[in-house]
Design an enzyme around this catalytic site. Structure first.
Site, short mmCIF file in Angstrom:
data_model
loop_
_atom_site.label_atom_id
_atom_site.label_comp_id
_atom_site.label_asym_id
_atom_site.label_seq_id
_atom_site.Cartn_x
_atom_site.Cartn_y
_atom_site.Cartn_z
N HIS A 16 -24.14 14.42 51.84
CA HIS A 16 -24.05 13.17 51.08
C HIS A 16 -25.42 12.51 50.91
O HIS A 16 -25.50 11.32 50.59
CB HIS A 16 -23.12 12.19 51.79
CG HIS A 16 -21.75 12.73 52.05
ND1 HIS A 16 -20.96 13.24 51.06
CD2 HIS A 16 -21.05 12.86 53.20
CE1 HIS A 16 -19.81 13.66 51.58
NE2 HIS A 16 -19.84 13.44 52.88
N HIS A 33 -15.75 14.77 49.22
CA HIS A 33 -15.74 16.13 49.78
C HIS A 33 -14.96 17.06 48.87
O HIS A 33 -14.57 18.16 49.27
CB HIS A 33 -15.08 16.15 51.16
CG HIS A 33 -15.56 15.08 52.06
ND1 HIS A 33 -14.95 13.86 52.15
CD2 HIS A 33 -16.63 15.04 52.89
CE1 HIS A 33 -15.62 13.12 53.03
NE2 HIS A 33 -16.63 13.81 53.49
#
Lengths: 331, 331
Positions: free
Chosen positions: B56, B218
């Site tokens: 991320h 995700h």
């Protein structure tokens, strides 16, 4: 074509409006043009103008602000801005102390910026130019006589902008730009193509595990294609090539820019930087500052370039001067 | 799999070393861990720790620094860090004034951060936690009971970090975190999948012109799939959904975050922002600050999210406080 746009014909104007809406404290658009200038025009300083085709964001509009550019001209995607647009930028930013044009070395850009310079000079505005040609990959390309200008241009903006902000005159500002250009080298690879909105399909194709070494930021060919190697091998190859072209001795200092082309995760850029920092350390070269991120992109292209800027005390001081621009806005 | 890495098993450690090599003035790695902390430990302030799976970036290590986080824990890609790693972070950052854990709402993260809190509390360290659940897309997901935490987390780091930096005690810092969480909402779409290095193939597939609306960071499913619409239509849909969930009245103020998921060009994010700024203006809502860029990514996924943070005078002051972290490093 899978892009978050409205219509291909409007991407540049939509984007420019999105930039000024996001960062009104930094930039405004010169009405009826594709030129971004500082929100508050500085007084009595040499003004810097850069630009080129769009699709390289945050370059160049993102670097308009204190300590960097005064104006940025956005052409159509991967297309040089027209002379009249560059001329509008020059007129908008001149404070009477003259304007320096920072041009990436592409035939169209050089021609159009030069034509704009002549138009402005006819108005009595002092205009000088420098041409950035940091890419060591190829000596000539489809779009260029001589080496291309790529991510190292950002460092030219930074150091030259610091000099102009400090109040230097046009000749001095130009001297720093040329000195920076003489000391910056870049080299990159591409892992994927990108799609120009008006074209609607990828500019080229690469096989599943194939990379283009020395790719230009508009998808121009590089030196060769090869199978993707590890990050360490790739970083070693690129840094070696840069240092062959511009030797840096043990004890000397550099700035490093690991530039993402738009579609490469930050994770991968940092993995590259791990190796680059190790190589430089092993050779006794001191890294003064490192930039990692998307500075000069090629739409959604995956890949990256490494730039090294060799520093002396003068360039180092300008590198470390503060700058405040939209692409570097503080959260 | 076409990635600039060495081996999949080493991506997180290679990346962490690349980050500390790039930004030694900001961060260092706690030896033998996957924890980044500030290069110089502050004295006598409440410390903030966040983290989660890697992939991320720049979240969360990029936000360690003055005015934001004190520590960031990096798990394997898209995998919660283990309790012992979070515990190492808490021990490393505590100054005696207590530690606040800022957790994105995923079952694994919540469980492991809570376990770490208990371990630290057994050592006599004061630990509190907040759970960010800004994603309005789905009420529950594969990985989550309740709403997921996504890009709005960055704004929680920002405001809470400002409060901690100003010297507030743990209860006050926690109150601000909870107040920020209560006032931030996000919603996004994905245009493409991403490939977890250890998996070696894309997490899911989308048809040529298909998008996943409400996609998680995700690759978790969202609300539905549909044909890609224009930027204006998409922005309108997402902002409407956010404002239905969290009404903002004319005259009220917001901060805006247009967050790229890693593979989307800045051009497209700014095109989205153009429409978002118009919608807010049309409704009489005042935008105090806008962030556009890759803040909370999903490797090379194409797509973006919009976050709105509703401000009162207290939150606004914290939003506008200075912060200085690697992901926002000044050139």
């Amino acid at each position: 074509m899978k892009k978050i746009i409205n219509v291909p014909e409007e991407v540049v104007q939509d984007m420019l409006q999105g930039i000024t809406a996001a960062h009104p404290q930094y930039v405004k658009q010169v009405e009826g043009t594709s030129v971004l200038v500082r929100a508050v025009k500085p007084e009595n300083k040499v003004a810097l103008v850069s630009g080129g085709g769009s699709g390289h964001e945050p370059a160049h509009g993102g670097f308009v602000g204190k300590g960097m550019l005064d104006g940025a001209v956005a052409g159509a995607v991967f297309t040089s801005p027209t002379p009249d647009q560059v001329y509008e930028a020059v007129k908008a930013v001149d404070t009477g102390k003259g304007v320096l044009l920072i041009i990436k070395n592409y035939t169209g850009d050089v021609m159009n910026f030069e034509m704009a310079a002549e138009m402005a000079q006819a108005d009595g505005i002092q205009v000088e130019k420098v041409i950035v040609n940091d890419d060591v990959a190829v000596e000539n390309s489809t779009w260029t006589i001589g080496r291309r200008g790529i991510a190292g241009t950002i460092l030219v903006h930074k150091l030259t902008g610091a000099k102009a902000e400090a109040g230097a005159d046009l000749a001095e500002v130009k001297r720093i730009a040329e000195k920076t250009i003489a000391n910056v080298r870049s080299f990159g690879i591409a892992l994927s193509s990108c799609t120009v909105p008006a074209a609607g399909k990828p500019s080229f194709t690469l096989a599943d595990n194939e990379v283009e070494v020395g790719m230009g930021i508009h998808g121009e060919p590089g030196t060769h294609r090869e199978t993707l190697r590890t990050a360490d091998e790739t970083a070693t190859y690129l840094v070696d090539k840069i240092l062959q072209d511009m030797p840096v001795k043990a004890g000397e200092e550099v700035a490093v820019l690991i530039n993402g082309l738009g579609g490469t995760p930050a994770m991968e850029l940092y993995i590259v930087n791990k190796k680059v920092s190790e190589i430089l350390k092993d050779q006794g070269i001191k890294t003064v500052k490192t930039y990692v991120g998307n500075y000069m992109t090629s739409l959604e292209m995956a890949g990256f370039s490494i730039s090294l800027l060799k520093l002396d005390s003068e360039l180092k001081e300008l590198l470390l001067a503060t700058a405040d621009t939209p692409a570097l806005v503080q959260i």
